[in-house]
Design an enzyme around this catalytic site. Structure first.
Site, short mmCIF file in Angstrom:
data_model
loop_
_atom_site.label_atom_id
_atom_site.label_comp_id
_atom_site.label_asym_id
_atom_site.label_seq_id
_atom_site.Cartn_x
_atom_site.Cartn_y
_atom_site.Cartn_z
N ASP A 13 101.67 -42.27 -101.83
CA ASP A 13 100.88 -41.78 -100.70
C ASP A 13 101.83 -41.65 -99.51
O ASP A 13 102.96 -42.17 -99.54
CB ASP A 13 99.75 -42.77 -100.36
CG ASP A 13 98.94 -42.31 -99.15
OD1 ASP A 13 98.56 -41.13 -99.12
OD2 ASP A 13 98.71 -43.11 -98.23
N SER A 14 101.35 -41.02 -98.47
CA SER A 14 102.16 -40.89 -97.26
C SER A 14 102.34 -42.24 -96.57
O SER A 14 103.21 -42.40 -95.73
CB SER A 14 101.49 -39.91 -96.30
OG SER A 14 100.16 -40.31 -96.05
N CYS A 76 97.59 -39.24 -102.14
CA CYS A 76 97.42 -38.60 -100.83
C CYS A 76 96.71 -37.26 -101.00
O CYS A 76 97.16 -36.39 -101.74
CB CYS A 76 98.80 -38.39 -100.22
SG CYS A 76 98.79 -37.58 -98.64
N HIS A 189 92.07 -42.40 -96.01
CA HIS A 189 91.57 -43.40 -95.05
C HIS A 189 90.05 -43.41 -94.90
O HIS A 189 89.48 -44.39 -94.43
CB HIS A 189 92.18 -43.14 -93.67
CG HIS A 189 93.64 -43.40 -93.60
ND1 HIS A 189 94.56 -42.76 -94.41
CD2 HIS A 189 94.36 -44.24 -92.81
CE1 HIS A 189 95.77 -43.19 -94.11
NE2 HIS A 189 95.68 -44.08 -93.14
#
Ligand code: DGL
Length: 270
Positions: A13-14, A76, A189
């Site tokens: 993921d980032s 992501c 998120h």
């Protein structure tokens, strides 16, 4: 027992957000070992060009491939939106992103054929969810909306409270007017903001968490490729970040809901 099944599942993921995906993978497949790479030095991806995100994705993939993973999960949404096909073409192992599973679940859930998708600017502008939904049913109306402030709010741990509720109301007001009955949380998120989002959208709108759907598809993939881990020994959990391991552990343990023990800072790319 298949030896190739003992290798870990690679997830990138980032940054920290992909831990919401890892959490679902662990819940669905607790016996599997995992390696997580969070590109914390270059987060956020959501405001960058597709070209840049593709380059980052290649570099993350190359790092994880060097750790002998059996499948790769692009956790992501932004990276999945713009680089999944390129990543798939670059490795010999199965690769899974979060867009298609989320899209499938949304199509299953909608009754009035009106689906909303919220995500980063890059995800929304890529139209990846719209394309994936239309590949299944092109009579469905899809409404995309970028909600860039949600990421920093979650990073700060502001998952409830007045400010977050106000931001959600401001962003989602226009989405509510579209009359959707299903909303895809198209960003790593956003599952943490489910309560706030649901309060604005109302109970009649089904929220789709791509992470849950993705982990179910990973199970299927492991079965199809005969890659399930049969070992009785405890699985291993390894974490790599490109910056600030301490912050990652502090915020990440909240995301993941368990301790992060083995973490290392590394450099990807050059
Ligand atoms: N992981 C990103 C996503 O799911 C959110 C954070 C970022 O912009 O890098 O789109």
């Amino acid at each position: 027992m298949s030896e190739k099944g003992d290798r870990p599942i690679g997830v990138f993921d980032s940054g920290i957000g992909g831990l919401t995906v890892l959490k679902e993978i662990i819940r669905e497949l607790p016996q599997e070992s995992t390696i997580y790479l969070g590109d914390t030095a270059r987060v956020p991806y959501g405001i960058r060009s597709a070209e840049t995100v593709i380059r980052y994705s290649f570099e993350n993939t190359s790092f994880l491939s060097s750790r002998d993973i059996k499948i790769l999960v692009v956790a992501c949404n932004t990276a999945s939106s713009v680089s999944l096909q390129a990543v798939k073409n670059s490795v010999a192992i199965p690769v899974i992103g979060v867009i298609e599973p989320g899209a499938k679940a949304a199509v299953r859930a909608t009754r009035n054929k009106k689906i909303g998708v919220i995500g980063t600017a890059a995800t929304v502008h890529s139209n990846a969810y719209t394309k994936a939904i239309h590949a299944i049913d092109n009579t469905i109306q899809v409404f995309g909306l970028a909600c860039p402030l949600f990421v920093p709010l979650v990073e700060e741990g502001w998952i409830t409270g007045k400010v977050t509720a106000m931001v959600a109301k401001q962003y989602l007001g226009s989405m509510k007017e579209k009359g959707i009955d299903t909303l895809v949380l198209g960003c790593t998120h956003y599952p943490l903001l489910k309560k706030v989002i649901s309060r604005v959208m109302g109970k009649e709108v089904t929220l789709i968490d791509s992470a849950v759907e993705t982990s179910r598809e990973i199970r299927t993939l492991l079965e199809v490729f005969d890659l399930k881990r049969e070992q009785k020994k405890s699985p291993t959990r390894q974490f790599f970040v490109t910056d600030s391991p301490d912050r990652f552990v502090k915020v990440g343990e909240n995301f993941l809901g368990e301790k992060i023990d083995h973490i290392e800072q590394i450099i990807v790319g050059n």
